[in-house]
Design a protein around this motif. Sequence first.
Motif, short mmCIF file in Angstrom:
data_model
loop_
_atom_site.label_atom_id
_atom_site.label_comp_id
_atom_site.label_asym_id
_atom_site.label_seq_id
_atom_site.Cartn_x
_atom_site.Cartn_y
_atom_site.Cartn_z
N ILE A 1 32.47 57.72 87.02
CA ILE A 1 33.32 57.48 88.20
C ILE A 1 33.73 56.01 88.26
O ILE A 1 34.88 55.68 88.57
CB ILE A 1 32.57 57.90 89.47
N THR A 2 32.79 55.11 87.96
CA THR A 2 33.10 53.68 87.97
C THR A 2 34.13 53.34 86.91
O THR A 2 35.07 52.56 87.15
CB THR A 2 31.83 52.85 87.75
N THR A 3 33.99 53.93 85.73
CA THR A 3 34.95 53.68 84.65
C THR A 3 36.35 54.12 85.05
O THR A 3 37.34 53.42 84.81
CB THR A 3 34.51 54.43 83.38
N LYS A 4 36.43 55.29 85.68
CA LYS A 4 37.75 55.80 86.10
C LYS A 4 38.38 54.87 87.13
O LYS A 4 39.59 54.61 87.08
CB LYS A 4 37.57 57.20 86.67
N ALA A 5 37.57 54.36 88.06
CA ALA A 5 38.11 53.45 89.08
C ALA A 5 38.56 52.13 88.46
O ALA A 5 39.62 51.60 88.78
CB ALA A 5 37.05 53.20 90.15
N LEU A 6 37.74 51.58 87.54
CA LEU A 6 38.08 50.31 86.91
C LEU A 6 39.30 50.45 86.00
O LEU A 6 40.11 49.52 85.90
CB LEU A 6 36.89 49.80 86.10
N ALA A 7 39.45 51.59 85.35
CA ALA A 7 40.57 51.78 84.42
C ALA A 7 41.90 51.68 85.14
O ALA A 7 42.89 51.17 84.58
CB ALA A 7 40.44 53.14 83.74
N ARG A 8 41.95 52.12 86.39
CA ARG A 8 43.21 52.10 87.12
C ARG A 8 43.61 50.69 87.55
O ARG A 8 44.74 50.48 88.00
CB ARG A 8 43.11 53.02 88.34
N HIS A 9 42.70 49.72 87.40
CA HIS A 9 43.04 48.32 87.66
C HIS A 9 43.64 47.65 86.43
O HIS A 9 43.95 46.46 86.45
CB HIS A 9 41.81 47.55 88.12
N ASP A 10 43.79 48.44 85.36
CA ASP A 10 44.47 47.97 84.14
C ASP A 10 43.77 46.77 83.51
O ASP A 10 44.41 45.81 83.06
CB ASP A 10 45.92 47.62 84.46
N SER A 11 42.44 46.81 83.48
CA SER A 11 41.69 45.72 82.87
C SER A 11 41.71 45.87 81.35
O SER A 11 41.90 46.96 80.80
CB SER A 11 40.24 45.75 83.35
N GLU A 12 41.48 44.76 80.66
CA GLU A 12 41.28 44.82 79.22
C GLU A 12 39.97 45.56 78.93
O GLU A 12 39.03 45.51 79.74
CB GLU A 12 41.21 43.41 78.64
N PRO A 13 39.88 46.25 77.80
CA PRO A 13 38.67 47.02 77.50
C PRO A 13 37.38 46.20 77.59
O PRO A 13 36.37 46.67 78.12
CB PRO A 13 38.92 47.52 76.08
N ASP A 14 37.39 44.96 77.07
CA ASP A 14 36.17 44.15 77.13
C ASP A 14 35.83 43.76 78.56
O ASP A 14 34.66 43.70 78.96
CB ASP A 14 36.31 42.92 76.24
N GLU A 15 36.87 43.50 79.39
CA GLU A 15 36.63 43.17 80.79
C GLU A 15 36.05 44.37 81.55
O GLU A 15 35.16 44.22 82.39
CB GLU A 15 37.93 42.70 81.45
N LEU A 16 36.58 45.54 81.24
CA LEU A 16 36.06 46.73 81.89
C LEU A 16 34.60 46.97 81.54
O LEU A 16 33.78 47.29 82.41
CB LEU A 16 36.91 47.95 81.50
N LEU A 17 34.24 46.81 80.27
CA LEU A 17 32.84 47.00 79.88
C LEU A 17 31.93 45.95 80.51
O LEU A 17 30.78 46.24 80.83
CB LEU A 17 32.71 46.96 78.35
#
Length: 343
Positions: A184-200
């Motif tokens: 759920i957190t990944t899905k929410a963060l993905a919609r903020h259009d972060s870079e993959p390393d920033e999301l991780l």
Amino acid sequence: MSGVETVRYPPGSVIHDMLQSGRAVSAVVNEEFVARTVVIESRARLMVESGLACVLVAPLIARGTVQGIAMFGRSTGRPAFTPDDVSLAGELASRAAICLDNARLYSRVQDIALTLQRALLPTALATGPYVDVAHRYEPGSRITEVGGDWYDVISLPDGRVVLVVGDVMGHGVSAAAAMGRLRITTKALARHDSEPDELLTELDACAQEAGIELATCLYIVYDPRNGRARIASAGHPPPLVLRPDGTVETLDEVLGVPLGVGGEPFRTTEIELPDQAVLALYTDGLIEARGRDIEAGLEALRAELAAEPGPLEEMADRILARLLPDPLTDDTVLVLARVRRAP
């Protein structure tokens, strides 16, 4: 007896005395005993004709709950039950009751974990006009509790698509709950259009705050406008790329440390994918098996991926059928994505 679902014992019977005291009791089987204990005539006749001379009845009680009763009998010609027999029967019944209750509790926890896991895993994945996806989730056997494997496909603006696969260490309700939180957190963060390393990095902080000590994650963003995929990994098995010419490439440039460990930065790497390339994402249950080296499992997956390219659904079924051990001892996820360039 057939057709009898509930057995009732009248007040004043030996069974009532036993349950009230919580201790095993013995009794002589005679007309008085049968009349006080057995209500159904057919069952009373069966007991009289059985040749029983005495019985020993012990309660199956665990954690304050009556699980049932255990009944022992001796025929005419054998000695009656002694106090030592009664004590032994009580001990055996007590241990049996604990085992029965443990099995009941385990089954209940298992059902809760399965229900939670099924509720948190996606039933339908978001896809775009330039990415076709086939996905499989194979739960481990009932011998091992459910694990924390998860996956998702997320649509982003401009036709971009996120492919993500993860695995939480451990089994049971805690692993299923941790898996759901990360997904759920990944899905929410993905919609903020972060870079993959920033999301991780954000996901790693979330894992540490939630007490998730070890989890892996692979995060890929595909852009059909230029055919490029941006990838970051947190200790997850590397993705594979099946190119249109039949060659298979292992994308192991960026491995990273698992989530929850902390202290190490994540990196984003970018590759260009040809039109009609197939990305394969998976969890370690597909390549790890008892008695088989993980490198051998990875090589087997590479070979199966290149063996018979075709419809994704058929490829997914064939790969699982040929690579999964029998019986399956760990949860397994496989996601195949065929990408296309936008005009």
